[in-house]
Design an enzyme around this catalytic site. Structure first.
Site, PDB file in Angstrom:
ATOM      1  N   ASP A 261       4.973  12.425  98.508  1.00 14.72           N
ATOM      2  CA  ASP A 261       5.048  10.974  98.430  1.00 14.72           C
ATOM      3  C   ASP A 261       5.741  10.496  99.708  1.00 14.72           C
ATOM      4  OD1 ASP A 261       4.860   8.352  97.628  1.00 14.72           O
ATOM      5  OD2 ASP A 261       5.664   8.681  95.623  1.00 14.72           O
TER       6      ASP A 261
HETATM    7  C1  NOJ Z   1       5.155   5.448  97.316  1.00 17.61           C
HETATM    8  C2  NOJ Z   1       4.608   5.477  95.922  1.00 17.61           C
HETATM    9  O1  NOJ Z   1       5.485   6.183  95.072  1.00 17.61           O
HETATM   10  C3  NOJ Z   1       3.228   6.088  95.817  1.00 17.61           C
HETATM   11  O2  NOJ Z   1       2.745   5.870  94.520  1.00 17.61           O
HETATM   12  C4  NOJ Z   1       2.311   5.526  96.859  1.00 17.61           C
HETATM   13  O3  NOJ Z   1       1.030   6.085  96.712  1.00 17.61           O
HETATM   14  C5  NOJ Z   1       2.887   5.808  98.222  1.00 17.61           C
HETATM   15  N1  NOJ Z   1       4.187   5.151  98.345  1.00 17.61           N
HETATM   16  C6  NOJ Z   1       1.989   5.355  99.377  1.00 17.61           C
HETATM   17  O4  NOJ Z   1       1.965   3.996  99.452  1.00 17.61           O
END
Ligand code: NOJ
Length: 750
Positions: A261
């Site tokens: 993530d």
């Molecule tokens: C953080 C989030 O937790 C995740 O769900 C998302 O896909 C990513 N950022 C990318 O934007």
């Protein structure tokens, strides 16, 4: 040459730096902070949050230019892939996932994902960061909004339907994209509902509740997975080798790409797992193939590959050759992913403008249908559907709203396309409409400011609460029907939007109470991203619809329900709390030694200050009503006894529409195991069937019960799980929701 051989052949020709470059993914338009060889070294780009920053019709050209630069700068001509958060639709925004799951209509779920995929693919996207399949049982956690709800079976069906919708049979086929199951795993089990916090849970819960939706998505063919920010039982997921390389790639047989993530690798340092070099080594070793945005792989891997790493503090020892092997492993997975996406054959797949975007009008119609099917009718004292005529007072902070109605994580949607609730209702020609704000969406000025950090979606009326209330009450008095639209702002539910008290704010509660006092029949519509405690609102309302944040056509879909142009068929994918403190919450709780109701007046499981008169819970998981009336006949079983692993019992229930409107009923089957070797959930959803019923029609629904529905995991440790079942008595519960069921007892012999 088969795809994987192509990736392998490419790998064999790459330098170490080229391999490391492939393991990085950076936000679009941003250069590398590390200042290394620039974007030509990267594996992929994502465009999170900035609406149309590089994509969209205007900017397809810039995505193409980015790919051209990547190809020109890459010695071996390795293309980038492009990824984006397409959580509940792309340009056409559908209802929030928590809402869509309330449709219990997996064909519809799949159709929305397929439409989103076609829109995304037409703009050059290859991968979407969806579906989010985190089971969520704590309404304080803002990301409940993105989740398919509290139940593992419903979440698993949702995971499979979304994956099929995004990928079809092949993520490289026209109009399809790669799905990315997230967040692996137990992100929804966060402590106290705080986002990013850690999860401590029984391994049994992990296997029975949190892992099944991932298994279902993998079985449906999902080609990527994103790691979660949280730790599971003390080990942060970005370093959780036993779960990533162990369960995911081992037991579940996942062969695709695992992405971190956003800055998840470097956040391991804040988790207390070591220096940047140590955490990079740990993440790579655990099975993270791609580093999203942080650039830590880029920074640390060259030296690690040269010198290896030994750290007594982290219990880590990797020789240089081992680091290189891990880099090869991750790089091969990135390249294989590109091969699956067809990019090694055609680096401009989706970037040539030849894949037409689907018709937005069709998307809007689908979004409107989805909004109507996702909203849940909770109460109707003979008020709905309304005749499309007469004097209606339309009250509440969301009546004229667009920005909040679209819901969180709708980065490519344009809220300007939303028809407001006022306009959707005013479109009925014989309606005379008065509107009034009645209350602000949030009570506290500082809270409004906090919600507006990414743009002003929350406004406060300078007239103040008393003047707003007086105007609304006068409007309701002068009308034949009052409709009040209350709930949450878009950013109140979503990432990093945990709240202490998931309930309707005080000023909106006061508004509903005052409107109810006028004696004008009152329809309450709740637009929210999480299950909220409604307090006395359900009693005060004559009719109540939980409409969620319904996306681009949310208000229109709800107006269709209000006027009976669509039949309500939604069923709650989460239980509604009775009180904001009654969390976490789910229907499948385990029994205790001192249950309630039971023999103990005070010494019982429950809360001292929760009024017993509120129980049983009025709005449990699976609950929802329609405009017709449905009757369940006593269920019949083919036999009360079954034997052995191959045994089968059929349960048959006749369901009749005894009302005068057509309806859709969701027949739900739950099973409980009253005596087992460990405490088992009171009941668990095992199957469901949606059936359409014409007025007066009866249909028989048959469920096949197999041993697979009776098994459960025993897991003293993560690596020693056994699926068992206990011969003896089981209860089959069938009915319209998790509470109002009829029960048949059966015996399953060894
Ligand atoms: C953080 C989030 O937790 C995740 O769900 C998302 O896909 C990513 N950022 C990318 O934007």
């Amino acid at each position: 040459m088969p795809l994987l051989d192509a990736a392998g052949a490419l790998l064999a020709r790459m330098t170490l730096d080229e391999k490391i470059g492939q393991l990085n993914l950076l936000a679009a338009g941003e250069g590398l902070a590390t200042g290394a060889a620039g974007e030509t070294q990267l594996g992929a780009r994502l465009d999170a949050g900035s609406v149309g920053a590089i994509f969209g019709t205007k900017s397809l050209a810039s995505a193409r230019a980015m790919q051209e630069r990547a190809l020109a700068g890459s010695r071996l001509g390795i293309p980038l892939f492009f990824a984006e958060d397409v959580i509940h639709g792309h340009r056409t925004v559908f209802p929030l996932p928590i809402a869509l799951a309330c449709s219990w209509n997996m064909d519809l779920v799949e159709e929305t994902a397929a439409f989103a995929a076609a829109e995304a693919a037409s703009e050059g996207l290859h991968q979407v960061y969806a579906p989010m399949v985190d089971v969520a049982r704590d309404p304080r956690w803002g990301r409940v909004a993105e989740s398919p709800g509290e139940d593992p079976l419903l979440a698993s069906r949702y995971a499979a339907a979304m994956t099929h919708g995004f990928q079809g049979r092949d993520p490289a086929s026209p109009g399809r994209v790669a799905a990315c199951l997230k967040h692996f795993v137990a992100y929804g089990a966060t402590q106290s509902g705080r986002d990013y916090d850690n999860a401590s849970l029984a391994w049994e819960d992990l296997f029975e509740v949190y892992l099944p939706p991932f298994a279902a998505g993998i079985a449906a063919g999902a080609v990527s997975v994103m790691a979660a920010f949280n730790a599971v039982n003390k080990l942060p997921m970005h370093a959780h080798g036993p779960l990533i390389e162990g369960w995911l790639r081992g037991a579940a047989g996942f062969g695709g790409l695992v992405v971190s993530d956003y800055t998840g690798v470097q956040e391991l340092t804040a988790h207390g797992l070591g220096t940047p070099a140590e955490v990079v080594a740990r993440a790579l070793h655990a099975g993270i193939d791609m580093d999203m945005v942080g650039e830590d792989f880029l920074r640390e891997l060259p030296a690690l590959a040269k010198g290896g790493i030994t750290s007594a503090e982290c219990g880590l020892s990797l020789a240089p050759g081992e680091v290189e092997r891990l880099i090869d492993r991750a790089c091969l997975r990135v390249l294989s992913f590109k091969a699956w996406l067809g990019l090694l054959d055609d680096p401009f797949r989706g970037l040539d403008g030849r894949q037409p975007a689907p018709d937005r009008k069709l998307g809007h119609a689908l979004a409107r249908k989805a909004a109507a099917e996702s909203a849940v009718l909770l109460k109707n004292a003979g008020v709905l559907p309304l005749a499309p005529k007469g004097r209606i007072a339309l009250i509440g902070p969301l009546v004229e709203d667009r920005l909040n109605m679209i819901g969180t994580w709708s980065v490519s949607g344009d809220a300007r396309n939303i028809v407001t609730l006022r306009d959707a209702i005013a479109a009925r020609p014989d309606v005379t409409l008065t509107t009034s704000r009645g209350a602000d969406i949030v009570d506290l000025p500082w809270f409004a400011q906090r919600l507006n950090v990414h743009g002003e979606t929350v406004t406060r009326d300078p007239r103040g609460s008393e003047a707003m209330l007086a105007e609304a009450v006068a409007a309701a008095r002068a009308a034949e029907i009052a409709i009040v639209a209350i709930g949450e702002a878009r950013e109140q539910a979503g990432e990093s939007s945990s709240v202490l008290a998931p309930e309707i704010p005080a000023s909106q509660r006061r508004l509903v109470a005052a409107l109810a006092e006028t004696g004008t029949p009152l329809v309450v519509l709740v637009f929210a991203g999480r299950p909220l405690a409604l307090g006395p609102i359900a009693d005060q309302a004559d009719a109540l619809i939980y409409a969620w944040h319904g996306g681009i056509a949310g208000p229109e879909g709800v107006a269709d329900l209000v006027f009976g142009d669509a039949e309500p068929s939604g069923r709650l994918s989460v239980s509604l709390p009775l009180h904001p403190g009654e969390v976490p919450l789910h229907y499948s709780v385990e029994p205790t030694g001192r249950p309630f109701p039971g023999q103990f007046a005070k010494f019982r499981t429950g809360w001292l200050d929760l009024d017993d008169a509120l129980l049983p819970r009025p709005f449990p998981f699976g609950f929802g009503i329609g405009y017709s009336a449905v009757r369940y006949a006593p269920p019949q079983v083919s036999s009360r006894v079954a034997q052995g692993e191959d045994g089968r019992i059929e349960l048959l229930v006749a369901v009749s529409n005894t009302g005068d409107r057509q309806t859709v009923e969701t027949v739900q089957l739950y099973i409980s195991d009253p005596v087992a070797r460990i405490t088992r959930p009171g009941r668990l959803l095992k199957d469901f069937r949606r059936i359409a019923l014409a007025p007066g029609e009866t249909r028989e629904v048959t469920f096949e019960i197999t041993v697979g529905m009776l098994t459960y995991p025993i897991a003293p440790a993560l690596d020693s799980v056994t699926e068992v079942w206990d011969p003896g008595c089981f209860q089959l519960h069938v009915g319209p929701n998790s509470r109002d069921t009829q029960t048949v007892e059966i015996t399953w012999q060894a």
